[in-house]
Design a protein around this motif. Structure first.
Motif, short mmCIF file in Angstrom:
data_model
loop_
_atom_site.label_atom_id
_atom_site.label_comp_id
_atom_site.label_asym_id
_atom_site.label_seq_id
_atom_site.Cartn_x
_atom_site.Cartn_y
_atom_site.Cartn_z
N SER A 326 -54.47 80.78 67.84
CA SER A 326 -54.28 80.57 69.28
C SER A 326 -53.36 79.40 69.59
CB SER A 326 -55.63 80.34 69.96
OG SER A 326 -56.29 79.22 69.40
N CYS A 327 -52.75 78.80 68.58
CA CYS A 327 -51.84 77.67 68.83
C CYS A 327 -50.58 77.83 67.99
CB CYS A 327 -52.52 76.33 68.54
SG CYS A 327 -53.07 76.14 66.85
N ALA A 328 -49.58 77.04 68.30
CA ALA A 328 -48.27 77.21 67.66
C ALA A 328 -48.08 76.28 66.47
CB ALA A 328 -47.18 76.96 68.69
N VAL A 329 -49.16 76.05 65.71
CA VAL A 329 -49.06 75.19 64.51
C VAL A 329 -48.81 76.08 63.30
CG1 VAL A 329 -50.23 73.51 63.06
CG2 VAL A 329 -50.61 73.48 65.53
N GLU A 330 -47.71 75.82 62.60
CA GLU A 330 -47.36 76.63 61.42
C GLU A 330 -48.08 76.07 60.20
OE1 GLU A 330 -43.44 77.78 58.72
OE2 GLU A 330 -43.18 76.78 60.65
N ILE A 331 -48.62 76.95 59.37
CA ILE A 331 -49.29 76.55 58.13
C ILE A 331 -48.44 77.02 56.95
CG2 ILE A 331 -51.35 76.78 56.69
CD1 ILE A 331 -51.82 75.23 59.27
N CYS A 332 -48.12 76.08 56.08
CA CYS A 332 -47.30 76.39 54.91
C CYS A 332 -48.05 75.94 53.66
CB CYS A 332 -45.96 75.66 55.03
SG CYS A 332 -44.91 75.82 53.58
N SER A 333 -48.35 76.85 52.75
CA SER A 333 -49.13 76.54 51.55
C SER A 333 -48.23 76.49 50.33
CB SER A 333 -50.23 77.59 51.36
OG SER A 333 -51.11 77.59 52.46
N ARG A 334 -48.33 75.37 49.58
CA ARG A 334 -47.49 75.19 48.40
C ARG A 334 -48.33 74.73 47.21
NH1 ARG A 334 -44.75 77.97 50.73
NH2 ARG A 334 -42.69 77.63 51.63
N LEU A 335 -48.24 75.48 46.11
CA LEU A 335 -48.90 75.09 44.86
C LEU A 335 -48.08 74.02 44.15
CD1 LEU A 335 -50.06 78.51 43.39
CD2 LEU A 335 -51.56 76.55 43.86
N GLY A 336 -48.77 73.05 43.54
CA GLY A 336 -48.05 72.03 42.79
C GLY A 336 -48.91 70.83 42.53
N SER A 337 -48.43 69.97 41.62
CA SER A 337 -49.14 68.75 41.25
C SER A 337 -48.35 67.54 41.71
CB SER A 337 -49.34 68.70 39.73
OG SER A 337 -49.79 67.43 39.33
N VAL A 338 -49.07 66.48 42.07
CA VAL A 338 -48.38 65.25 42.49
C VAL A 338 -47.73 64.55 41.31
CG1 VAL A 338 -49.80 64.85 44.54
CG2 VAL A 338 -50.56 63.96 42.31
N THR A 339 -47.99 65.01 40.09
CA THR A 339 -47.34 64.42 38.91
C THR A 339 -46.02 65.12 38.58
OG1 THR A 339 -48.58 65.87 37.41
CG2 THR A 339 -49.56 63.74 37.93
N ASP A 340 -45.62 66.09 39.41
CA ASP A 340 -44.38 66.84 39.19
C ASP A 340 -43.35 66.40 40.22
OD1 ASP A 340 -42.33 68.66 38.95
OD2 ASP A 340 -43.62 70.42 38.82
N PRO A 341 -42.43 65.47 39.86
CA PRO A 341 -41.48 64.94 40.86
C PRO A 341 -40.52 65.99 41.40
CG PRO A 341 -40.95 64.17 38.63
CD PRO A 341 -42.27 64.83 38.55
N MET A 342 -40.05 66.91 40.56
CA MET A 342 -39.10 67.93 41.02
C MET A 342 -39.75 68.83 42.08
SD MET A 342 -36.21 67.43 39.65
CE MET A 342 -35.42 69.00 40.03
N ARG A 343 -40.98 69.23 41.84
CA ARG A 343 -41.68 70.10 42.79
C ARG A 343 -41.91 69.37 44.11
NH1 ARG A 343 -42.29 74.88 45.07
NH2 ARG A 343 -44.45 75.43 45.54
N LEU A 344 -42.27 68.10 44.03
CA LEU A 344 -42.51 67.32 45.26
C LEU A 344 -41.24 67.21 46.09
CD1 LEU A 344 -44.76 64.44 43.83
CD2 LEU A 344 -45.47 66.22 45.44
N ARG A 345 -40.13 66.86 45.45
CA ARG A 345 -38.87 66.71 46.19
C ARG A 345 -38.43 68.04 46.80
NH1 ARG A 345 -37.66 63.09 41.75
NH2 ARG A 345 -37.50 60.95 42.53
N GLN A 346 -38.66 69.13 46.04
CA GLN A 346 -38.28 70.46 46.54
C GLN A 346 -39.06 70.81 47.80
OE1 GLN A 346 -39.66 73.65 44.10
NE2 GLN A 346 -38.33 75.19 45.03
N VAL A 347 -40.38 70.62 47.76
CA VAL A 347 -41.22 70.96 48.92
C VAL A 347 -40.88 70.09 50.11
CG1 VAL A 347 -43.59 70.97 49.79
CG2 VAL A 347 -43.11 71.85 47.50
N MET A 348 -40.70 68.79 49.89
CA MET A 348 -40.38 67.88 51.00
C MET A 348 -39.06 68.25 51.66
SD MET A 348 -41.47 64.12 49.58
CE MET A 348 -43.03 63.89 48.73
N ALA A 349 -38.07 68.61 50.83
CA ALA A 349 -36.75 68.96 51.37
C ALA A 349 -36.79 70.30 52.10
CB ALA A 349 -35.74 69.01 50.24
N GLU A 350 -37.43 71.31 51.50
CA GLU A 350 -37.47 72.64 52.11
C GLU A 350 -38.26 72.63 53.42
OE1 GLU A 350 -39.07 75.32 49.25
OE2 GLU A 350 -37.23 75.41 48.05
N GLU A 351 -39.35 71.90 53.47
CA GLU A 351 -40.22 71.93 54.66
C GLU A 351 -39.91 70.82 55.66
OE1 GLU A 351 -41.88 74.53 54.95
OE2 GLU A 351 -41.68 75.20 52.87
#
Length: 618
Positions: A326-351
């Motif tokens: 009922s609200c306009a909040v988008e939910i985006c789910s991403r699998l990954g570990s905080v020990t993986d720097p490449m995955r973190l940078r990818q998610v932050m940049a894409e989202e």
């Protein structure tokens, strides 16, 4: 009677009603015509035959034999009246045909006797069964707080049980004081405790609506202080949702805090997150998922769920998808570990993440104590990797979820969280565009691994309830308070802050165990006499545990914030060189699988860290 087959009980009730009809007819004629009426009226046989046969038909037709004695109500009495009216009509017609004198008086008198007989015999039976039940079963005396519909129905049900006997109502409505409901007096709650002891009432059951939460809590606190068993009747919604679980429920986490709920509703929260993209690490955990739920009310543009557990992420996504329909909040789910720097940078940049709430951590003290290298990899290196990625991505705000176990820790888990705090404070010195802050929690009631679900499960299993040490105490807060504190920290952050919540006085774990046992309707087993239901077993301190937790290193370092219950701690920091050296040593300890080296690093870098165990008192 209650143990007999149903058809036998119905046959007894039917025979009773037919006997009442014959007795009523006999008494009527004795009253009107004298003792010689059978000789005076040869047609009397036909009157008895008609009353017997037609009466049997009406008893069956109006299902009088199916009326449960202990549940006799106004509807049942009305059915008895209707059946008697029909029998009276048949008697009037037969009497008219036989020429019986005083036909109208005869019919009316019969009707009065038969109606009174059917109702009276049932009432007498209920009374007799009640007295027999008292002698055959030693029932616990209880009082009901709330003389409304729920309370009255509860008392009615308890009156028929073999375990409990309601002897009093208590109600805040003064117009009901002095009245009786089903023979049970309604008393004023002004002297509730005194009346409970005076009448030897062993338990109080609260039957108030959910809207009276404050009143429920006040009554619970009053009873617990007086060592009186108290339970709360499940609400209708709980019963529909099968949360009643066929018994009275125990109180929720707010009821065992030992303090008032902290009001953390402030306009700064919604303002700080509205229209932003917020990433929550550890979004599938207890704190992370509650953070996401509370964020929805702040109307961010998007919530990015970052989680390494596929199942936890799936469950969190499923829950939030329903809440955001009922609200306009988008939910985006991403699998990954905080020990993986490449995955973190990818998610932050894409989202296009703007704010990070870092709740991903290994937090269970005994588990991390036995898996210290993985605890360090996730809690220390993961925080460093995530903080660096946040700076590179130009993140506005970064909030680290920490713990009171980070203050003068005795566990590896506490040490790793303190080192994570120091890392965040160090990164802040070289990242003026990102505001870093930390939030220290006490124990979160209801979160995974907390004492509340553990104790409740042990109580349901019949005990024992395990407590590691009789003197162990902790600060407590609810999941909602914890999540709200994180959001407020994001609003108040100025850079390198450590926020703590004023949670009142710490509570002894053993007292919480006793309170939960009493609120579940059971008694703590006395180790000497063996009386009681649930045993409390002292198991000894586990590896890494300490008796007392602290929220800050130095009380004099505390500063005020815009919220009176939230404090900011100014504590000593490590230099950039010290942090860099610590990180190298931690990495070496992990790479060489050397837990002793990791503990040595913690001893050198964490103020007050000591791993020796405190002996259990006799």
């Amino acid at each position: 009677m209650t143990s007999l087959p149903v058809h036998v009980v119905r046959a007894v009730l039917m025979a009773n009603d037919v006997g009442v009809l014959f007795a009523a007819l006999t008494m009527t004629h004795i009253l009107l015509f004298g003792a010689d009426f059978p000789a005076s009226y040869p047609g009397m046989f036909w009157l008895y035959l008609v009353v017997g046969l037609f009466g049997l038909a009406m008893i069956t037709g109006f299902r009088l034999q199916r009326i449960k004695l202990v549940m006799l109500n106004s509807g049942d009495v009305l059915n008895i009246a209707k059946a008697n009216l029909a029998i009276m009509l048949s008697l009037m017609i037969v009497s008219l045909g036989l020429g019986v004198p005083h036909m109208l008086a005869n019919t009316l008198t019969f009707g009065v006797f038969s109606f009174a007989g059917m109702v009276g015999t049932r009432a007498i039976a209920v009374s007799v069964f009640g007295h027999l039940r008292e002698h055959l079963h030693k029932r616990q005396t209880v009082a009901v707080f709330g003389a409304g519909p729920a309370g009255v129905q509860l008392a009615s049900a308890l009156s028929q049980s073999s375990d409990m006997r309601p002897v009093a109502f208590f109600d805040d409505n003064p117009t009901m004081h002095g009245m009786e409901i089903g023979g049970i007096p309604v008393c004023s709650p002004k002297d509730l405790i005194a009346d409970m002891f005076r009448q030897s009432i062993s338990k109080l059951i609260i039957a108030l609506p959910d809207s009276a939460k404050a009143r429920q809590k006040a009554i619970v606190d009053m009873c617990l202080r007086a060592d009186i068993d108290v339970q709360i009747l499940p609400s209708f919604i709980d019963l529909l949702a099968d949360r009643g679980n066929e018994k009275l429920r125990t109180v929720d986490p707010h009821d065992i805090l030992g303090r008032d709920k902290v009001d953390l509703e402030t306009p700064e929260v919604a303002k700080s997150y509205a229209g932003r993209v917020v990433m929550v690490t550890g979004a599938g955990g207890s704190i992370g998922s509650e953070l996401c739920r509370q964020l929805i009310a702040c109307r961010p543009a998007k919530i990015v769920l970052f989680e390494q557990s596929e199942y936890n992420l799936y469950m969190a996504d499923l829950d939030l998808a329903k809440r955001t329909q009922s609200c306009a909040v988008e939910i985006c789910s991403r699998l990954g570990s905080v020990t993986d720097p490449m995955r973190l940078r990818q998610v932050m940049a894409e989202e296009k993440v703007e704010i990070i709430l870092h709740a991903a951590a290994y937090k269970h003290v005994p588990l991390v104590e036995g898996n210290e290298l993985e605890g360090a990899r996730n809690n220390i290196l993961g925080t460093k990797i995530l903080a660096d990625a946040a700076v590179s991505a130009g993140i506005e705000r970064f909030i680290l979820v920490s713990t009171d176990k980070a203050v003068r820790p005795t566990s590896v888990m506490g040490a790793t969280k303190r080192l994570a705090e120091l890392i965040v404070q160090d990164v802040q010195t070289r990242a003026p565009d990102t505001k870093f802050a930390m939030v220290r929690f006490g124990n979160v009631l209801g979160s995974s691994g907390s004492v509340l679900p553990l104790f409740q499960a042990q109580i349901e299993a019949g005990g024992p309830v395990t407590v590691t040490h009789p003197e162990m105490n902790r600060y407590f807060m609810t999941v909602s308070e914890a999540a709200r504190l994180v959001l407020l920290a994001g609003a108040y952050a100025e850079g390198g802050d450590v926020f703590v919540l004023d949670m009142g006085k710490p509570q002894k774990i053993i007292n919480i165990a006793r309170k939960l046992i009493r609120l579940s309707g059971r008694r703590v087993k006395d180790p000497v006499t063996g009386e009681g239901d649930i045993e409390i077993k002292i198991t000894g301190l586990r590896p890494g545990e300490k008796l007392f937790e602290e929220l800050f290193v130095d009380e004099d370092s505390l500063c005020k914030t815009p919220h009176p219950k939230i404090l900011r701690a100014e504590e000593a920091r490590l230099s950039e060189i010290q942090i860099a050296g610590m990180l190298r040593e931690v990495q070496v300890a992990i790479d060489t699988a050397n837990p002793q080296k990791l503990r040595k690093v913690a001893m050198e870098r964490v103020d007050g860290y000591q791993s020796e165990q405190i002996p259990l008192k006799a």
